[in-house]
Design an enzyme around this catalytic site. Structure first.
Site, PDB file in Angstrom:
ATOM      1  N   LYS A  22      17.866  60.073  26.429  1.00 52.95           N
ATOM      2  CA  LYS A  22      16.393  60.008  26.344  1.00 52.95           C
ATOM      3  C   LYS A  22      15.843  59.049  27.411  1.00 52.95           C
ATOM      4  O   LYS A  22      14.889  59.366  28.114  1.00 52.95           O
ATOM      5  CB  LYS A  22      15.973  59.520  24.967  1.00 52.95           C
ATOM      6  CG  LYS A  22      14.511  59.063  24.874  1.00 52.95           C
ATOM      7  CD  LYS A  22      14.112  58.610  23.489  1.00 52.95           C
ATOM      8  CE  LYS A  22      14.418  57.184  23.195  1.00 52.95           C
ATOM      9  NZ  LYS A  22      13.473  56.184  23.729  1.00 52.95           N
ATOM     10  N   ASN A  23      16.457  57.885  27.539  1.00 51.17           N
ATOM     11  CA  ASN A  23      15.878  56.850  28.400  1.00 51.17           C
ATOM     12  C   ASN A  23      16.151  57.071  29.881  1.00 51.17           C
ATOM     13  O   ASN A  23      15.656  56.311  30.715  1.00 51.17           O
ATOM     14  CB  ASN A  23      16.350  55.465  27.942  1.00 51.17           C
ATOM     15  CG  ASN A  23      15.752  55.115  26.591  1.00 51.17           C
ATOM     16  OD1 ASN A  23      14.816  55.779  26.132  1.00 51.17           O
ATOM     17  ND2 ASN A  23      16.303  54.119  25.936  1.00 51.17           N
ATOM     18  N   CYS A 116       4.500  48.355  19.523  1.00 55.42           N
ATOM     19  CA  CYS A 116       5.121  49.442  18.759  1.00 55.42           C
ATOM     20  C   CYS A 116       5.866  48.790  17.598  1.00 55.42           C
ATOM     21  O   CYS A 116       5.739  47.587  17.356  1.00 55.42           O
ATOM     22  CB  CYS A 116       6.066  50.231  19.656  1.00 55.42           C
ATOM     23  SG  CYS A 116       7.580  49.332  20.005  1.00 55.42           S
ATOM     24  N   ARG A 121       5.539  44.395  22.907  1.00 51.34           N
ATOM     25  CA  ARG A 121       5.918  45.170  24.099  1.00 51.34           C
ATOM     26  C   ARG A 121       4.957  44.916  25.278  1.00 51.34           C
ATOM     27  O   ARG A 121       4.217  45.797  25.693  1.00 51.34           O
ATOM     28  CB  ARG A 121       5.986  46.664  23.798  1.00 51.34           C
ATOM     29  CG  ARG A 121       6.871  47.054  22.652  1.00 51.34           C
ATOM     30  CD  ARG A 121       8.332  46.732  22.854  1.00 51.34           C
ATOM     31  NE  ARG A 121       8.999  47.531  23.853  1.00 51.34           N
ATOM     32  CZ  ARG A 121       9.524  48.734  23.649  1.00 51.34           C
ATOM     33  NH1 ARG A 121       9.387  49.295  22.465  1.00 51.34           N
ATOM     34  NH2 ARG A 121      10.136  49.394  24.601  1.00 51.34           N
ATOM     35  N   ASP A 305      19.611  48.488  21.695  1.00 50.55           N
ATOM     36  CA  ASP A 305      19.427  49.770  21.004  1.00 50.55           C
ATOM     37  C   ASP A 305      20.603  50.141  20.119  1.00 50.55           C
ATOM     38  O   ASP A 305      20.481  51.025  19.270  1.00 50.55           O
ATOM     39  CB  ASP A 305      19.194  50.890  22.022  1.00 50.55           C
ATOM     40  CG  ASP A 305      17.875  50.719  22.747  1.00 50.55           C
ATOM     41  OD1 ASP A 305      17.676  51.392  23.762  1.00 50.55           O
ATOM     42  OD2 ASP A 305      17.065  49.896  22.294  1.00 50.55           O
ATOM     43  N   ARG A 396      12.630  60.960  17.450  1.00 55.23           N
ATOM     44  CA  ARG A 396      12.190  60.592  18.814  1.00 55.23           C
ATOM     45  C   ARG A 396      13.387  60.485  19.753  1.00 55.23           C
ATOM     46  O   ARG A 396      13.259  60.683  20.958  1.00 55.23           O
ATOM     47  CB  ARG A 396      11.456  59.252  18.779  1.00 55.23           C
ATOM     48  CG  ARG A 396      10.072  59.297  18.159  1.00 55.23           C
ATOM     49  CD  ARG A 396       9.369  57.990  18.363  1.00 55.23           C
ATOM     50  NE  ARG A 396       9.573  57.527  19.713  1.00 55.23           N
ATOM     51  CZ  ARG A 396       9.624  56.222  20.045  1.00 55.23           C
ATOM     52  NH1 ARG A 396       9.483  55.311  19.117  1.00 55.23           N
ATOM     53  NH2 ARG A 396       9.811  55.851  21.292  1.00 55.23           N
TER      54      ARG A 396
HETATM   55  C1  EPZ Z   1      13.654  50.230  27.656  1.00 54.39           C
HETATM   56  O1  EPZ Z   1      12.436  49.727  27.134  1.00 54.39           O
HETATM   57  C2  EPZ Z   1      14.118  51.286  26.673  1.00 54.39           C
HETATM   58  N1  EPZ Z   1      13.110  52.360  26.572  1.00 54.39           N
HETATM   59  C3  EPZ Z   1      14.322  50.657  25.292  1.00 54.39           C
HETATM   60  O2  EPZ Z   1      14.845  51.669  24.428  1.00 54.39           O
HETATM   61  C4  EPZ Z   1      15.365  49.545  25.422  1.00 54.39           C
HETATM   62  O3  EPZ Z   1      15.505  48.899  24.165  1.00 54.39           O
HETATM   63  C5  EPZ Z   1      14.893  48.525  26.468  1.00 54.39           C
HETATM   64  O4  EPZ Z   1      14.659  49.194  27.723  1.00 54.39           O
HETATM   65  C6  EPZ Z   1      15.920  47.434  26.700  1.00 54.39           C
HETATM   66  O5  EPZ Z   1      17.111  47.990  27.115  1.00 54.39           O
HETATM   67  C7  EPZ Z   1      13.061  53.299  27.541  1.00 54.39           C
HETATM   68  O6  EPZ Z   1      13.804  53.259  28.494  1.00 54.39           O
HETATM   69  C8  EPZ Z   1      12.040  54.370  27.352  1.00 54.39           C
HETATM   70  P1  EPZ Z   1      12.240  46.152  28.898  1.00 54.39           P
HETATM   71  P2  EPZ Z   1      11.512  48.767  28.059  1.00 54.39           P
HETATM   72  O7  EPZ Z   1      11.032  46.251  29.755  1.00 54.39           O
HETATM   73  O8  EPZ Z   1      11.514  49.241  29.449  1.00 54.39           O
HETATM   74  C9  EPZ Z   1      10.065  42.124  27.721  1.00 54.39           C
HETATM   75  C10 EPZ Z   1      14.928  53.021  22.489  1.00 54.39           C
HETATM   76  O9  EPZ Z   1      15.184  52.746  21.317  1.00 54.39           O
HETATM   77  N2  EPZ Z   1       9.043  42.551  28.694  1.00 54.39           N
HETATM   78  O10 EPZ Z   1      13.557  45.984  29.536  1.00 54.39           O
HETATM   79  O11 EPZ Z   1      10.202  48.606  27.374  1.00 54.39           O
HETATM   80  C11 EPZ Z   1      10.021  42.963  26.456  1.00 54.39           C
HETATM   81  O12 EPZ Z   1       9.060  42.452  25.551  1.00 54.39           O
HETATM   82  C12 EPZ Z   1      14.050  52.087  23.316  1.00 54.39           C
HETATM   83  O13 EPZ Z   1      15.375  54.016  23.120  1.00 54.39           O
HETATM   84  C13 EPZ Z   1       8.030  41.666  29.037  1.00 54.39           C
HETATM   85  O14 EPZ Z   1       7.964  40.557  28.530  1.00 54.39           O
HETATM   86  O15 EPZ Z   1      12.319  47.399  27.937  1.00 54.39           O
HETATM   87  C14 EPZ Z   1      11.414  42.840  25.921  1.00 54.39           C
HETATM   88  O16 EPZ Z   1      11.543  41.610  25.213  1.00 54.39           O
HETATM   89  C15 EPZ Z   1      13.526  50.919  22.503  1.00 54.39           C
HETATM   90  N3  EPZ Z   1       7.080  42.069  29.932  1.00 54.39           N
HETATM   91  C16 EPZ Z   1      12.269  42.744  27.180  1.00 54.39           C
HETATM   92  O17 EPZ Z   1      11.371  42.378  28.241  1.00 54.39           O
HETATM   93  C17 EPZ Z   1       7.119  43.311  30.510  1.00 54.39           C
HETATM   94  O18 EPZ Z   1       6.240  43.616  31.358  1.00 54.39           O
HETATM   95  C18 EPZ Z   1      12.967  44.058  27.512  1.00 54.39           C
HETATM   96  O19 EPZ Z   1      11.985  44.990  27.821  1.00 54.39           O
HETATM   97  C19 EPZ Z   1       8.150  44.199  30.147  1.00 54.39           C
HETATM   98  C20 EPZ Z   1       9.108  43.799  29.245  1.00 54.39           C
END
Ligand code: EPZ
Length: 426
Positions: A22-23, A116, A121, A305, A396
């Site tokens: 998915k990701n 979410c 997020r 995840d 999802r």
């Molecule tokens: C991706 O989310 C994945 N989703 C998530 O999978 C996965 O858990 C996550 O990466 C971590 O591996 C998709 O790829 C669609 P991040 P993403 O930006 O990109 C903080 C699932 O279950 N952050 O790496 O949103 C954030 O709050 C989903 O398939 C900021 O602070 O993850 C978090 O603590 C859930 N500011 C950390 O970084 C930002 O601008 C990781 O977030 C962006 C993120």
């Protein structure tokens, strides 16, 4: 509303194929907008998140055909630049379209994705990086307006290796004149898959899969064909199904190199795991051993995840394990649901202490994607029957999850409760 009814205590056997990730699909579909051409994506899973992404592509003017697991996107007439609020609200990861749409169409308008089930997020890292590339970004009444007319290449340092922010920068930079670099980039396999797809489209990207990515902008991108990598989180979920039911199963379509952290933890808990090319064989121990401590990290560390499904497996262990969740503050919402099954878990902030126990069936409610899958994993290993509401979350990220489990001989049915005409309303 649909729910799963799970009969616990039954061993699993046989083999099941893991579907595409998915990701990886979501950012790759955003990338198709940049092609201005026809792209063909193979092994695309049928998930609600993919359906939402297809609706966004169609809103942008793409024509999409989903036949079997092959998704064809014709972006030749894509000329729209607004993403409807309801689609953004449905799937916060649609933020990944910001970079692609703004750089392709010259502008973009979408609503801020908001939080979410996993937490608030934020997208500050996305916004900061895109502004450093000259994108004009304004936020008003919850909407983001982007203009790309003043964009330029540049050197971006991410204060945190955010997956989404790394993807948004790459999607914005592939067509930018000059060289853009990203230091402290995220290294997840899904980002590697996105880069490999973009390179097939004519992009010039070096350092793929490392924390330092170099993107040389190209004047023209074109259509491409691509097979999506296997979903490593679905694989880890099925591995934990073997663990809670004390079973031996085989998984087809896996990448051992993507599963190192999860394999290491499950081997520590007594599992026998072997790989043969793109197949995995896992045999659960008769008694699951506790794991001293698991800390979720960015890739290649232990994936957040996979945390909930491994927690479900450790609920049946012969001792005490500790999990530290460093990525998403709300991932422990599953704990009260597991407690209904007699799980013995104490939470203190981002730390959970799991004392193994016998699990019993219960009436449960999924509240996020991976937590919902973990409730199924725990229910399969519990004594008695469980009902799991809120399975829309699970759908999802898992294609036909119930069918995956029944293919392995598990006892699970999807139950659709009619609403109205005298039936019980949810
Ligand atoms: C991706 O989310 C994945 N989703 C998530 O999978 C996965 O858990 C996550 O990466 C971590 O591996 C998709 O790829 C669609 P991040 P993403 O930006 O990109 C903080 C699932 O279950 N952050 O790496 O949103 C954030 O709050 C989903 O398939 C900021 O602070 O993850 C978090 O603590 C859930 N500011 C950390 O970084 C930002 O601008 C990781 O977030 C962006 C993120």
């Amino acid at each position: 509303m649909e729910k799963y009814i799970v009969g616990g205590g039954k061993k699993l056997e046989g083999m099941v194929r893991v579907h595409g990730a998915k990701n990886a699909v979501l950012p790759i579909l955003a990338a198709t907008v940049l092609s201005g051409d026809v792209c063909r994506i193979y092994d695309c899973p049928r998930l609600s998140d993919v359906s939402h992404t297809i609706k966004i592509l169609e809103t942008l003017g793409c024509r999409v055909l989903f036949s079997g697991s092959t998704l064809t996107v014709d972006a030749t007439s894509a000329d729209k630049w607004e993403i409807p609020e309801e689609l953004m609200r449905e799937m916060r990861s649609s933020i990944i379209f910001l970079g692609a749409v703004a750089s392709k169409m010259g502008k973009a308008r979408l609503c801020a994705p908001g939080g979410c089930e996993l937490g608030n997020r934020p997208i500050d890292l996305h916004m900061k990086a895109l502004r450093e590339l000259g994108m004009t970004l304004s936020e008003e009444n919850g909407f983001i307006e982007a203009r790309a007319d003043k964009m330029h290449s540049g050197d971006i340092h991410l204060s945190f290796p955010s997956v989404g922010a790394t993807e948004n920068i790459i999607l914005s930079a592939v067509g930018l004149k000059g060289e853009t670099t990203i230091s402290n980039a995220a290294r997840e396999p899904e980002i590697v898959d996105l880069c490999e797809f973009l390179i097939k489209m004519g992009a010039d990207i070096e350092g793929v899969g490392t924390e330092f990515i170099r993107i040389k902008g190209v004047a023209h991108l074109h259509g491409a064909e691509h097979r999506i990598i296997p979903d490593r989180i679905v694989a880890s979920t099925l591995m934990c199904a073997a663990m809670t039911t004390g079973s031996e199963i085989e998984l087809l379509n896996v990448r051992s190199s993507h599963l190192g952290a999860v394999v290491s933890v499950l081997r520590e808990s007594g599992a026998k795991i072997e790989f043969f090319k793109d197949k995995m064989y896992i045999r659960a121990p008769q008694k699951i051993l506790p794991v001293d401590i698991i800390k979720t990290q960015v890739y290649p560390g232990f994936p957040t995840d996979s945390q909930s499904v491994v927690m479900a497996a450790l609920c049946k262990s012969e001792g005490t394990s500790v999990i530290v969740e460093n990525l998403f503050e709300n991932r422990f919402k599953i704990i009260p649901e597991l407690a209904k099954m007699n799980a013995d878990i104490i939470q203190d902030g981002r730390v959970a202490v799991i004392k193994g126990n016998k699990l019993c069936g219960a009436h449960l409610r999924a509240m996020d994607l991976r937590g919902g899958a973990a409730l199924v994993i725990a229910a399969l290993g519990a004594e008695g029957e469980s009902v799991i509401e809120g399975i829309k979350y699970i759908e999802r990220g898992y294609e036909d999850f119930d069918k995956m489990i029944t293919t392995l001989g598990g006892d699970i049915i999807k139950h659709k409760e009619a609403i109205g005409c005298g039936f019980k309303r949810e």
